[in-house]
Scaffold this motif. Structure first.
Motif, PDB file in Angstrom:
ATOM      1  N   VAL A  54       0.867  -1.174   0.000  1.00 42.47           N
ATOM      2  CA  VAL A  54       0.000   0.000   0.000  1.00 42.47           C
ATOM      3  C   VAL A  54       0.900   1.220   0.000  1.00 42.47           C
ATOM      4  CG1 VAL A  54      -1.715   1.268   1.358  1.00 42.47           C
ATOM      5  CG2 VAL A  54      -1.818  -1.240   1.230  1.00 42.47           C
ATOM      6  N   GLY A  55       0.506   2.256  -0.700  1.00 44.48           N
ATOM      7  CA  GLY A  55       1.302   3.478  -0.746  1.00 44.48           C
ATOM      8  C   GLY A  55       1.355   4.169   0.613  1.00 44.48           C
ATOM      9  N   ALA A  56       2.322   5.020   0.788  1.00 43.26           N
ATOM     10  CA  ALA A  56       2.457   5.772   2.029  1.00 43.26           C
ATOM     11  C   ALA A  56       1.320   6.797   2.122  1.00 43.26           C
ATOM     12  CB  ALA A  56       3.804   6.472   2.075  1.00 43.26           C
ATOM     13  N   PHE A  57       0.851   7.041   3.351  1.00 46.12           N
ATOM     14  CA  PHE A  57      -0.191   8.044   3.566  1.00 46.12           C
ATOM     15  C   PHE A  57      -0.063   8.619   4.966  1.00 46.12           C
ATOM     16  CE2 PHE A  57      -2.075   3.998   4.847  1.00 46.12           C
ATOM     17  CZ  PHE A  57      -2.645   4.295   6.079  1.00 46.12           C
ATOM     18  N   GLN A  58      -0.596   9.813   5.122  1.00 42.23           N
ATOM     19  CA  GLN A  58      -0.726  10.480   6.414  1.00 42.23           C
ATOM     20  C   GLN A  58      -2.055  11.197   6.403  1.00 42.23           C
ATOM     21  OE1 GLN A  58       2.584  13.112   6.979  1.00 42.23           O
ATOM     22  NE2 GLN A  58       3.935  11.473   7.670  1.00 42.23           N
ATOM     23  N   THR A  59      -2.837  10.988   7.460  1.00 42.37           N
ATOM     24  CA  THR A  59      -4.150  11.608   7.549  1.00 42.37           C
ATOM     25  C   THR A  59      -4.581  11.651   9.006  1.00 42.37           C
ATOM     26  OG1 THR A  59      -6.371  11.589   6.589  1.00 42.37           O
ATOM     27  CG2 THR A  59      -5.443   9.453   7.206  1.00 42.37           C
ATOM     28  N   SER A  60      -5.758  12.181   9.251  1.00 46.23           N
ATOM     29  CA  SER A  60      -6.321  12.230  10.603  1.00 46.23           C
ATOM     30  C   SER A  60      -7.753  11.725  10.570  1.00 46.23           C
ATOM     31  CB  SER A  60      -6.332  13.665  11.139  1.00 46.23           C
ATOM     32  OG  SER A  60      -5.025  14.144  11.291  1.00 46.23           O
ATOM     33  N   THR A  61      -8.146  11.069  11.661  1.00 48.33           N
ATOM     34  CA  THR A  61      -9.523  10.600  11.774  1.00 48.33           C
ATOM     35  C   THR A  61     -10.424  11.771  12.163  1.00 48.33           C
ATOM     36  OG1 THR A  61      -9.413  10.069  14.127  1.00 48.33           O
ATOM     37  CG2 THR A  61      -8.691   8.348  12.574  1.00 48.33           C
ATOM     38  N   VAL A  62     -11.726  11.547  12.155  1.00 47.89           N
ATOM     39  CA  VAL A  62     -12.660  12.594  12.565  1.00 47.89           C
ATOM     40  C   VAL A  62     -12.497  12.910  14.050  1.00 47.89           C
ATOM     41  CG1 VAL A  62     -14.343  12.147  10.743  1.00 47.89           C
ATOM     42  CG2 VAL A  62     -14.513  10.910  12.909  1.00 47.89           C
ATOM     43  N   ASP A  63     -11.880  12.012  14.824  1.00 52.51           N
ATOM     44  CA  ASP A  63     -11.612  12.241  16.241  1.00 52.51           C
ATOM     45  C   ASP A  63     -10.280  12.952  16.469  1.00 52.51           C
ATOM     46  OD1 ASP A  63     -13.956  10.871  16.880  1.00 52.51           O
ATOM     47  OD2 ASP A  63     -12.916   8.941  16.977  1.00 52.51           O
ATOM     48  N   GLY A  64      -9.538  13.252  15.406  1.00 54.36           N
ATOM     49  CA  GLY A  64      -8.263  13.944  15.527  1.00 54.36           C
ATOM     50  C   GLY A  64      -7.061  13.027  15.679  1.00 54.36           C
ATOM     51  N   GLU A  65      -7.257  11.717  15.627  1.00 53.66           N
ATOM     52  CA  GLU A  65      -6.145  10.765  15.735  1.00 53.66           C
ATOM     53  C   GLU A  65      -5.337  10.783  14.441  1.00 53.66           C
ATOM     54  OE1 GLU A  65      -5.463   5.937  16.195  1.00 53.66           O
ATOM     55  OE2 GLU A  65      -7.487   6.746  16.291  1.00 53.66           O
ATOM     56  N   ARG A  66      -4.023  10.891  14.560  1.00 56.10           N
ATOM     57  CA  ARG A  66      -3.149  10.864  13.390  1.00 56.10           C
ATOM     58  C   ARG A  66      -2.971   9.422  12.932  1.00 56.10           C
ATOM     59  NH1 ARG A  66      -2.206  14.752  10.476  1.00 56.10           N
ATOM     60  NH2 ARG A  66      -0.141  14.058   9.966  1.00 56.10           N
ATOM     61  N   LEU A  67      -3.061   9.196  11.637  1.00 55.30           N
ATOM     62  CA  LEU A  67      -2.878   7.863  11.050  1.00 55.30           C
ATOM     63  C   LEU A  67      -1.873   7.937   9.913  1.00 55.30           C
ATOM     64  CD1 LEU A  67      -6.489   6.411  10.603  1.00 55.30           C
ATOM     65  CD2 LEU A  67      -4.775   5.695  12.239  1.00 55.30           C
ATOM     66  N   ASP A  68      -1.072   6.901   9.799  1.00 50.84           N
ATOM     67  CA  ASP A  68      -0.234   6.741   8.617  1.00 50.84           C
ATOM     68  C   ASP A  68      -0.100   5.243   8.341  1.00 50.84           C
ATOM     69  OD1 ASP A  68       1.973   5.667  10.134  1.00 50.84           O
ATOM     70  OD2 ASP A  68       2.622   7.714  10.575  1.00 50.84           O
ATOM     71  N   ASP A  69       0.645   4.906   7.297  1.00 54.01           N
ATOM     72  CA  ASP A  69       0.747   3.509   6.883  1.00 54.01           C
ATOM     73  C   ASP A  69       1.457   2.637   7.911  1.00 54.01           C
ATOM     74  OD1 ASP A  69       2.709   5.372   5.668  1.00 54.01           O
ATOM     75  OD2 ASP A  69       3.769   3.522   5.207  1.00 54.01           O
ATOM     76  N   ARG A  70       2.087   3.223   8.917  1.00 47.05           N
ATOM     77  CA  ARG A  70       2.756   2.429   9.955  1.00 47.05           C
ATOM     78  C   ARG A  70       1.877   2.207  11.181  1.00 47.05           C
ATOM     79  NH1 ARG A  70       6.063   6.287   8.051  1.00 47.05           N
ATOM     80  NH2 ARG A  70       5.669   7.568   9.880  1.00 47.05           N
ATOM     81  N   THR A  71       0.776   2.968  11.319  1.00 45.33           N
ATOM     82  CA  THR A  71      -0.039   2.883  12.533  1.00 45.33           C
ATOM     83  C   THR A  71      -1.142   1.836  12.465  1.00 45.33           C
ATOM     84  OG1 THR A  71      -1.451   4.686  11.776  1.00 45.33           O
ATOM     85  CG2 THR A  71       0.392   5.262  13.223  1.00 45.33           C
ATOM     86  N   LEU A  72      -1.383   1.258  11.318  1.00 43.49           N
ATOM     87  CA  LEU A  72      -2.378   0.191  11.238  1.00 43.49           C
ATOM     88  C   LEU A  72      -1.748  -1.082  11.779  1.00 43.49           C
ATOM     89  CD1 LEU A  72      -4.073   0.781   7.772  1.00 43.49           C
ATOM     90  CD2 LEU A  72      -4.981   1.268  10.036  1.00 43.49           C
ATOM     91  N   ALA A  73      -2.241  -1.565  12.908  1.00 42.33           N
ATOM     92  CA  ALA A  73      -1.625  -2.703  13.595  1.00 42.33           C
ATOM     93  C   ALA A  73      -2.183  -4.021  13.095  1.00 42.33           C
ATOM     94  CB  ALA A  73      -1.862  -2.585  15.100  1.00 42.33           C
ATOM     95  N   GLY A  74      -1.330  -5.052  13.119  1.00 41.17           N
ATOM     96  CA  GLY A  74      -1.764  -6.410  12.789  1.00 41.17           C
ATOM     97  C   GLY A  74      -2.520  -6.482  11.483  1.00 41.17           C
ATOM     98  N   THR A  75      -3.495  -7.366  11.451  1.00 37.33           N
ATOM     99  CA  THR A  75      -4.380  -7.467  10.298  1.00 37.33           C
ATOM    100  C   THR A  75      -5.530  -6.494  10.509  1.00 37.33           C
ATOM    101  OG1 THR A  75      -3.816  -9.772   9.919  1.00 37.33           O
ATOM    102  CG2 THR A  75      -5.878  -8.994   8.982  1.00 37.33           C
ATOM    103  N   SER A  76      -5.718  -5.607   9.571  1.00 39.20           N
ATOM    104  CA  SER A  76      -6.758  -4.584   9.675  1.00 39.20           C
ATOM    105  C   SER A  76      -7.654  -4.639   8.452  1.00 39.20           C
ATOM    106  CB  SER A  76      -6.130  -3.195   9.786  1.00 39.20           C
ATOM    107  OG  SER A  76      -5.339  -3.086  10.942  1.00 39.20           O
ATOM    108  N   VAL A  77      -8.854  -4.101   8.624  1.00 38.89           N
ATOM    109  CA  VAL A  77      -9.802  -3.985   7.527  1.00 38.89           C
ATOM    110  C   VAL A  77      -9.959  -2.503   7.219  1.00 38.89           C
ATOM    111  CG1 VAL A  77     -12.187  -4.350   6.807  1.00 38.89           C
ATOM    112  CG2 VAL A  77     -11.016  -6.093   8.140  1.00 38.89           C
ATOM    113  N   VAL A  78      -9.868  -2.168   5.940  1.00 37.55           N
ATOM    114  CA  VAL A  78     -10.011  -0.784   5.497  1.00 37.55           C
ATOM    115  C   VAL A  78     -11.162  -0.754   4.491  1.00 37.55           C
ATOM    116  CG1 VAL A  78      -8.867   1.192   4.430  1.00 37.55           C
ATOM    117  CG2 VAL A  78      -7.528  -0.438   5.782  1.00 37.55           C
TER     118      VAL A  78
END
Length: 179
Positions: A54-78
């Motif tokens: 998956v390509g690199a990304f940086q974004t924020s959730t509606v709750d203000g949590e910062r997310l990037d391609d390294r913060t998705l832990a384990g097996t995740s569903v997107v």
């Protein structure tokens, strides 16, 4: 007279063959309808193949949590949804049910819309997922190469790289997330 009887028999046989072929087509269409209706899962619309990074990304959730391609832990569903998409409206309740069986930090929902348009979808998704609202060409859509909605993917870290592990997520059975 015998020619007339032979013609009627021939027409009868042709009609019987046509009926048999029509019944076969109807049976096959029912099987395809079941596959496409969500009974077998959601086939996602992305240009990524299973195993692709998956390509690199940086974004924020509606709750203000910062997310990037390294913060998705384990097996995740997107999951990617759009508020003006008919199939998205059909799949979202099934996705919410499915996501409720997973830890919230392993589920990411992306709503491609303005914040005002996305409000009802965010309200439905927020209890079971981290939610990001972005435009159709947002950082997550670009990183996952999404080209249609709904798109539901499974991803996992492999060798430090976030990779697509499935582009067919079955919503009709509980999720089993890796620890």
């Amino acid at each position: 007279m015998t020619v007339l009887v032979a013609a009627v028999i021939l027409i009868g046989l042709l009609c019987g063959l046509d009926l048999l072929l029509t019944l076969g087509v109807v049976k096959r269409l029912r099987q395809h309808t079941e596959l496409l209706s969500g009974g077998a899962g959601v086939v996602s619309t992305t240009d990524l193949a299973v195993g692709d990074p998956v390509g690199a990304f940086q974004t924020s959730t509606v709750d203000g949590e910062r997310l990037d391609d390294r913060t998705l832990a384990g097996t995740s569903v997107v999951a990617f949804f759009s508020p003006d998409c008919g199939p998205c409206k059909e799949k979202m309740p099934k996705f919410v049910e499915f996501a409720a069986t997973m830890p919230r930090d392993r589920v990411l929902a992306v709503v491609a819309a303005t914040p005002e348009e996305a409000a009802p979808a965010v309200a439905a998704l927020a209890p079971v997922a981290r939610v990001v609202v972005e435009g159709p060409d947002g950082p997550l859509g670009a990183a996952f190469q999404v080209n249609g909605y709904p798109t539901i993917l499974a991803v996992s870290h492999d060798d430090g790289q976030l990779r697509l592990t499935s582009n067919r997520v079955r919503l009709n059975r509980p999720a089993v997330a890796a620890a």
